[in-house]
Design an enzyme around this catalytic site. Structure first.
Site, PDB file in Angstrom:
ATOM      1  N   LYS A  90      14.422  33.019  17.398  1.00 25.76           N
ATOM      2  CA  LYS A  90      14.817  32.641  16.030  1.00 25.76           C
ATOM      3  C   LYS A  90      15.077  31.140  15.929  1.00 25.76           C
ATOM      4  O   LYS A  90      15.292  30.471  16.954  1.00 25.76           O
ATOM      5  CB  LYS A  90      16.062  33.430  15.608  1.00 25.76           C
ATOM      6  CG  LYS A  90      17.308  33.162  16.439  1.00 25.76           C
ATOM      7  CD  LYS A  90      18.402  34.195  16.150  1.00 25.76           C
ATOM      8  CE  LYS A  90      19.652  33.921  16.981  1.00 25.76           C
ATOM      9  NZ  LYS A  90      20.624  35.024  16.907  1.00 25.76           N
ATOM     10  N   TYR A 127      29.725   0.967  10.235  1.00 25.18           N
ATOM     11  CA  TYR A 127      30.313   1.335   8.939  1.00 25.18           C
ATOM     12  C   TYR A 127      31.811   1.545   9.064  1.00 25.18           C
ATOM     13  O   TYR A 127      32.284   2.175  10.020  1.00 25.18           O
ATOM     14  CB  TYR A 127      29.707   2.647   8.429  1.00 25.18           C
ATOM     15  CG  TYR A 127      28.303   2.531   7.903  1.00 25.18           C
ATOM     16  CD1 TYR A 127      28.000   1.676   6.844  1.00 25.18           C
ATOM     17  CD2 TYR A 127      27.291   3.320   8.437  1.00 25.18           C
ATOM     18  CE1 TYR A 127      26.699   1.611   6.341  1.00 25.18           C
ATOM     19  CE2 TYR A 127      25.995   3.247   7.941  1.00 25.18           C
ATOM     20  CZ  TYR A 127      25.712   2.387   6.895  1.00 25.18           C
ATOM     21  OH  TYR A 127      24.442   2.321   6.401  1.00 25.18           O
TER      22      TYR A 127
END
Ligand SMILES: *Cc1c(COP(=O)(O)O)cnc(C)c1O
Length: 362
Positions: free
Chosen positions: A37, A257
């Protein structure tokens, strides 16, 4: 010209095959399925499934029908069984028939739908996860419904552990006992139905469980289901990214940042081409680490979308543009990085972005 300009995930298919064999050896009397999956946990369904097939894996599980159809295209006629955890949606029966897929039936509604088909199925008995599958009450009601039961061709009775990542959890015993009780009760109704309860964690529980099919996912991909250590599995995936710039900053200068990192002295900073868009999680800001030229360096500053910054001041040789930084792999274990990121290795692995180039090595 340096061609290493973006993050790459190298997948060692030989290690993958060895892990599959090692997991088969843990429960030799059972069939070992592989869980494909989520694009084989982010590693790439087609190459991973092909390698597992070469290691003699003939049973696969996906979550969705469309994933199973993709997988069937790889193995149109090779004796490969493909099961779908989520089971069928209304109107998908033809698709199951055409692609030779087997659904896991989880709800009374799915059972009601499937009883009119002549196709095989798996019954999911929820033994305490309380997520997907028939609750014990619903299973009991089904047992009394011989009209429905007689129409089902049940290949497996399946259940799933809530706590198999913890070998000491009492809940493992409770669920296993509940599963054994339930399967005993239905044994006469489905004489040919087999059983399956273990995902990766179940294979590493101290007690050997009696079952016919195991369903490891994460352990195939080299991740210990119980956190650390590796339990004799080999790392399969290794994430690397290139250094794209270096600079020296002075005391009191900041990085990135929000200026969350301030140099307390002169520091050398290397900027590396990987960021949260690639799945290098923002929670690793000021906490992660990479390995360059065999030495480990801390992430400083905030992880940005495309870049991270690391402090390479202590490097014994000069770090340069083009150097390779290992984010996880054989030196930096994904288990350790996940811990620092406040998550589990599964999430780091399946979260790797499309921009990360996948490279397959035999
Ligand atoms: C995903 C999944 C697995 C595989 O789990 P791992 O912990 O990766 O081994 C097995 N069974 C079910 C029902 C699952 O959803």
């Amino acid at each position: 010209m340096n061609t290493f300009t973006r993050p790459r995930l190298t997948i060692n298919l030989t290690a993958l095959k060895r892990n599959y064999k090692a997991l088969c050896a843990k429960r030799p009397s059972a069939t070992t399925a592989a869980i494909g999956k989520a694009n084989a946990y982010g590693l790439g369904m087609a190459p991973v499934a092909t390698a597992l097939y070469e290691a003699d894996c003939r049973t696969f599980f996906t979550a969705y029908t469309f994933e199973a159809i993709d997988l069937r295209r790889l193995f149109p006629d090779h004796g490969v069984e493909i099961y779908v955890f989520n089971g069928p949606a209304e109107g998908e029966e033809d698709s199951y028939r055409a692609n030779n897929l087997i659904p896991v039936l989880n709800t009374p509604a799915q059972i009601a739908m499937w009883q009119n088909s002549d196709l095989p199925c798996v019954l999911h008995l929820d033994t305490g996860m309380n997520r997907l599958g028939l609750a014990t009450k619903e299973a009991m009601a089904l047992l009394d419904d011989s009209a429905t039961l007689s129409k089902l061709d049940v290949k497996y009775l399946l259940s799933h552990f809530a706590c198999s990542s913890d070998p000491d959890a009492d809940k493992n015993h409770t669920q296993y006992k509940e599963f054994c009780d339930l399967t005993k009760q239905v044994a006469s109704l489905f004489p040919s139905a087999k059983t399956s309860i273990s995902s990766s964690g179940g294979l590493f529980l101290p007690k050997e469980l009696d079952e016919n099919l195991t369903r490891p996912g994460v352990a195939l991909y080299g991740i210990s289901p119980q956190g650390s250590p590796l339990n004799a599995l080999e790392p399969v995936a290794s994430l690397e990214a290139p250094v794209v710039q270096t600079r020296t900053i002075e005391q009191d200068e900041t990085v990135g940042y929000g200026a969350t990192y301030t140099a307390t002295a002169k520091r050398k900073i290397a900027t590396i081409s990987i960021g949260y868009a690639d799945g290098y999680m923002r929670s690793l800001s000021n906490k992660g680490f990479v390995m360059i030229r065999g030495e480990k360096f801390p992430v400083v500053g905030i992880v940005s979308m495309d870049l991270i910054t690391v402090d390479v001041t202590e490097a014994s040789t000069e770090i340069q543009t083009g150097d390779v930084a290992e984010c996880f792999g054989t030196n930096i274990l994904i288990e350790d990085l996940a811990k620092v990121a406040n998550t589990i290795p599964y999430e780091l692995l399946v979260g790797l972005g499309n921009r990360v180039e996948r490279i397959y090595k035999d």
